[in-house]
Design a protein around this motif. Structure first.
Motif, PDB file in Angstrom:
ATOM      1  N   GLY A 156       4.756  -5.727  -9.596  1.00  0.00           N
ATOM      2  CA  GLY A 156       4.933  -5.434  -8.178  1.00  0.00           C
ATOM      3  C   GLY A 156       3.848  -4.516  -7.644  1.00  0.00           C
ATOM      4  O   GLY A 156       3.210  -3.772  -8.393  1.00  0.00           O
ATOM      5  N   ARG A 157       3.657  -4.538  -6.346  1.00  0.00           N
ATOM      6  CA  ARG A 157       2.599  -3.760  -5.707  1.00  0.00           C
ATOM      7  C   ARG A 157       2.916  -2.271  -5.721  1.00  0.00           C
ATOM      8  O   ARG A 157       4.067  -1.860  -5.810  1.00  0.00           O
ATOM      9  CB  ARG A 157       2.420  -4.222  -4.253  1.00  0.00           C
ATOM     10  CG  ARG A 157       1.882  -5.645  -4.113  1.00  0.00           C
ATOM     11  CD  ARG A 157       1.814  -6.017  -2.647  1.00  0.00           C
ATOM     12  NE  ARG A 157       1.287  -7.351  -2.433  1.00  0.00           N
ATOM     13  CZ  ARG A 157      -0.006  -7.637  -2.291  1.00  0.00           C
ATOM     14  NH1 ARG A 157      -0.895  -6.663  -2.339  1.00  0.00           N
ATOM     15  NH2 ARG A 157      -0.412  -8.871  -2.098  1.00  0.00           N
ATOM     16  N   ASP A 195       2.352  -0.395  -3.113  1.00  0.00           N
ATOM     17  CA  ASP A 195       2.789  -0.078  -1.752  1.00  0.00           C
ATOM     18  C   ASP A 195       4.214  -0.598  -1.561  1.00  0.00           C
ATOM     19  O   ASP A 195       4.436  -1.812  -1.552  1.00  0.00           O
ATOM     20  CB  ASP A 195       1.844  -0.737  -0.752  1.00  0.00           C
ATOM     21  CG  ASP A 195       2.197  -0.414   0.688  1.00  0.00           C
ATOM     22  OD1 ASP A 195       3.241   0.234   0.924  1.00  0.00           O
ATOM     23  OD2 ASP A 195       1.448  -0.827   1.586  1.00  0.00           O
ATOM     24  N   PRO A 196       5.213   0.277  -1.411  1.00  0.00           N
ATOM     25  CA  PRO A 196       6.600  -0.190  -1.288  1.00  0.00           C
ATOM     26  C   PRO A 196       6.834  -1.139  -0.121  1.00  0.00           C
ATOM     27  O   PRO A 196       7.695  -2.022  -0.199  1.00  0.00           O
ATOM     28  CB  PRO A 196       7.395   1.111  -1.103  1.00  0.00           C
ATOM     29  CG  PRO A 196       6.539   2.176  -1.696  1.00  0.00           C
ATOM     30  CD  PRO A 196       5.123   1.742  -1.432  1.00  0.00           C
ATOM     31  N   SER A 197       6.072  -0.986   0.959  1.00  0.00           N
ATOM     32  CA  SER A 197       6.278  -1.847   2.125  1.00  0.00           C
ATOM     33  C   SER A 197       5.846  -3.287   1.871  1.00  0.00           C
ATOM     34  O   SER A 197       6.247  -4.192   2.609  1.00  0.00           O
ATOM     35  CB  SER A 197       5.517  -1.289   3.333  1.00  0.00           C
ATOM     36  OG  SER A 197       4.108  -1.361   3.132  1.00  0.00           O
ATOM     37  N   ARG A 198       5.042  -3.506   0.827  1.00  0.00           N
ATOM     38  CA  ARG A 198       4.553  -4.854   0.511  1.00  0.00           C
ATOM     39  C   ARG A 198       5.103  -5.358  -0.826  1.00  0.00           C
ATOM     40  O   ARG A 198       4.688  -6.393  -1.312  1.00  0.00           O
ATOM     41  CB  ARG A 198       3.021  -4.842   0.470  1.00  0.00           C
ATOM     42  CG  ARG A 198       2.365  -4.355   1.742  1.00  0.00           C
ATOM     43  CD  ARG A 198       0.879  -4.142   1.561  1.00  0.00           C
ATOM     44  NE  ARG A 198       0.173  -5.369   1.275  1.00  0.00           N
ATOM     45  CZ  ARG A 198      -1.081  -5.430   0.826  1.00  0.00           C
ATOM     46  NH1 ARG A 198      -1.751  -4.314   0.593  1.00  0.00           N
ATOM     47  NH2 ARG A 198      -1.653  -6.582   0.589  1.00  0.00           N
ATOM     48  N   ARG A 199       6.055  -4.629  -1.385  1.00  0.00           N
ATOM     49  CA  ARG A 199       6.555  -4.934  -2.720  1.00  0.00           C
ATOM     50  C   ARG A 199       7.766  -5.861  -2.645  1.00  0.00           C
ATOM     51  O   ARG A 199       8.670  -5.667  -1.834  1.00  0.00           O
ATOM     52  CB  ARG A 199       6.949  -3.627  -3.414  1.00  0.00           C
ATOM     53  CG  ARG A 199       7.372  -3.774  -4.862  1.00  0.00           C
ATOM     54  CD  ARG A 199       7.822  -2.430  -5.392  1.00  0.00           C
ATOM     55  NE  ARG A 199       6.765  -1.437  -5.320  1.00  0.00           N
ATOM     56  CZ  ARG A 199       6.969  -0.134  -5.156  1.00  0.00           C
ATOM     57  NH1 ARG A 199       8.204   0.321  -5.044  1.00  0.00           N
ATOM     58  NH2 ARG A 199       5.961   0.703  -5.098  1.00  0.00           N
ATOM     59  N   GLN A 200       7.795  -6.864  -3.511  1.00  0.00           N
ATOM     60  CA  GLN A 200       8.930  -7.779  -3.553  1.00  0.00           C
ATOM     61  C   GLN A 200      10.096  -7.149  -4.300  1.00  0.00           C
ATOM     62  O   GLN A 200       9.919  -6.403  -5.256  1.00  0.00           O
ATOM     63  CB  GLN A 200       8.538  -9.094  -4.230  1.00  0.00           C
ATOM     64  CG  GLN A 200       7.589  -9.955  -3.414  1.00  0.00           C
ATOM     65  CD  GLN A 200       7.335 -11.281  -4.103  1.00  0.00           C
ATOM     66  OE1 GLN A 200       7.295 -11.368  -5.326  1.00  0.00           O
ATOM     67  NE2 GLN A 200       7.170 -12.326  -3.314  1.00  0.00           N
ATOM     68  N   GLN A 201      11.302  -7.473  -3.861  1.00  0.00           N
ATOM     69  CA  GLN A 201      12.493  -7.008  -4.549  1.00  0.00           C
ATOM     70  C   GLN A 201      12.579  -7.633  -5.937  1.00  0.00           C
ATOM     71  O   GLN A 201      12.196  -8.783  -6.127  1.00  0.00           O
ATOM     72  CB  GLN A 201      13.747  -7.359  -3.751  1.00  0.00           C
ATOM     73  CG  GLN A 201      13.914  -6.563  -2.474  1.00  0.00           C
ATOM     74  CD  GLN A 201      15.253  -6.827  -1.815  1.00  0.00           C
ATOM     75  OE1 GLN A 201      15.934  -7.797  -2.130  1.00  0.00           O
ATOM     76  NE2 GLN A 201      15.649  -5.962  -0.905  1.00  0.00           N
TER      77      GLN A 201
END
Length: 268
Positions: free
Chosen positions: A129-130, A132-138
């Protein structure tokens, strides 16, 4: 990646990592080892936040099998060596954060394989996962870890097989490298998983779970002094607060090491 092979051919740590692999396994098996293995450093923030065991469980559930593990503590020089090519966008404040993170205590180096036949590092990078939390997939590993921002990403993994070679040299001494390579190679051959509990408990004995502290409204940003002074729970609280308020990204990057880096921007 185009040009990365030329850079790594001149990199002393990559040369040292390959010498260790080839010395223990021979050139042919060393190449297969690097392709079959993904390297994860479960960082001190994962242990401090209390999410390390969740990440290990989620990694196994994603189809990866552990083949070796070793508690690993980084110093300031190893922090820069590990991320030397990826720090072109990092501020000086971010480097201080990483130094303070490493000073919290050890993390856990785990070698994984996935038995798919492809480069294990590539699949683990996708599963990670990325940052950046705003661009991260669940459901990615950093999501499972509860990583709150770009600084406290909880885990580091190798992007590709060449990074496995280099980062074995960054993270391990010669003797540690020989031990973890031979242990992992045995597990690759016999198909048995490594047992991680003793290594996890060894890290937790130095860095027990503390949880993610909540920052009180109106409090000022911590100083660098607070990140390195006092008991571990106070340093951890200061580190979390600094990660939420200090600038992490430069507007103008440093020099790229290979062409692909020219097109990779955290601002885009």
């Amino acid at each position: 990646m185009t040009g990365k092979d030329e850079v790594f051919a001149r990199d002393l740590l990559a040369q040292e990592g390959w010498a260790a692999l080839a010395g223990e396994l021979g050139d042919g098996e060393a190449h297969g080892f690097a392709e079959s293995v993904a390297l994860m450093w479960l960082r001190p923030d994962a242990f401090a936040a209390g999410s390390a065991r969740r990440v290990l469980t989620a990694t196994a559930q994603a189809g990866f099998r552990p083949v070796a593990a070793l508690p690993v503590r980084l110093d300031r020089c190893a922090v820069r060596a590990l991320w030397v090519y990826m720090c072109r966008w990092a501020t000086a404040e971010r480097l201080i954060l990483m130094d303070a993170l490493a000073a919290l205590g050890p993390g856990l180096l785990v070698l994984w394989t996935d038995d798919t036949g492809g480069p294990a590092s590539v699949r683990m990078t996708a599963a990670k996962g990325r940052n950046d939390p705003s661009r991260r997939q669940q459901g990615t590993l950093r999501d499972v870890a509860g990583s709150p921002n770009r600084a406290l990403t909880m885990l580091h993994t190798t992007d590709d097989s060449a990074d496995v070679v280099r980062e074995l040299a960054v993270l391990c001494s010669w003797s540690e490298r020989a031990e973890i390579i031979t242990t992992a190679a045995t597990r690759l051959r016999d198909g048995h998983p490594a047992v991680l509990d003793a290594a996890v408990r060894a890290v937790e004995s130095e860095l027990p779970p503390l949880g993610l502290p909540e920052r009180e409204a109106g409090t000022s940003a911590p100083s660098a002094y607070e990140l390195f002074t006092g008991p571990v729970d106070k340093r951890w609280a200061a580190l979390v607060a600094a990660s939420e308020s200090w600038p992490l990204l430069r507007r103008t990057p440093g020099p790229a090491a290979w062409p692909e880096q020219e097109t990779r921007s955290p601002w885009q």
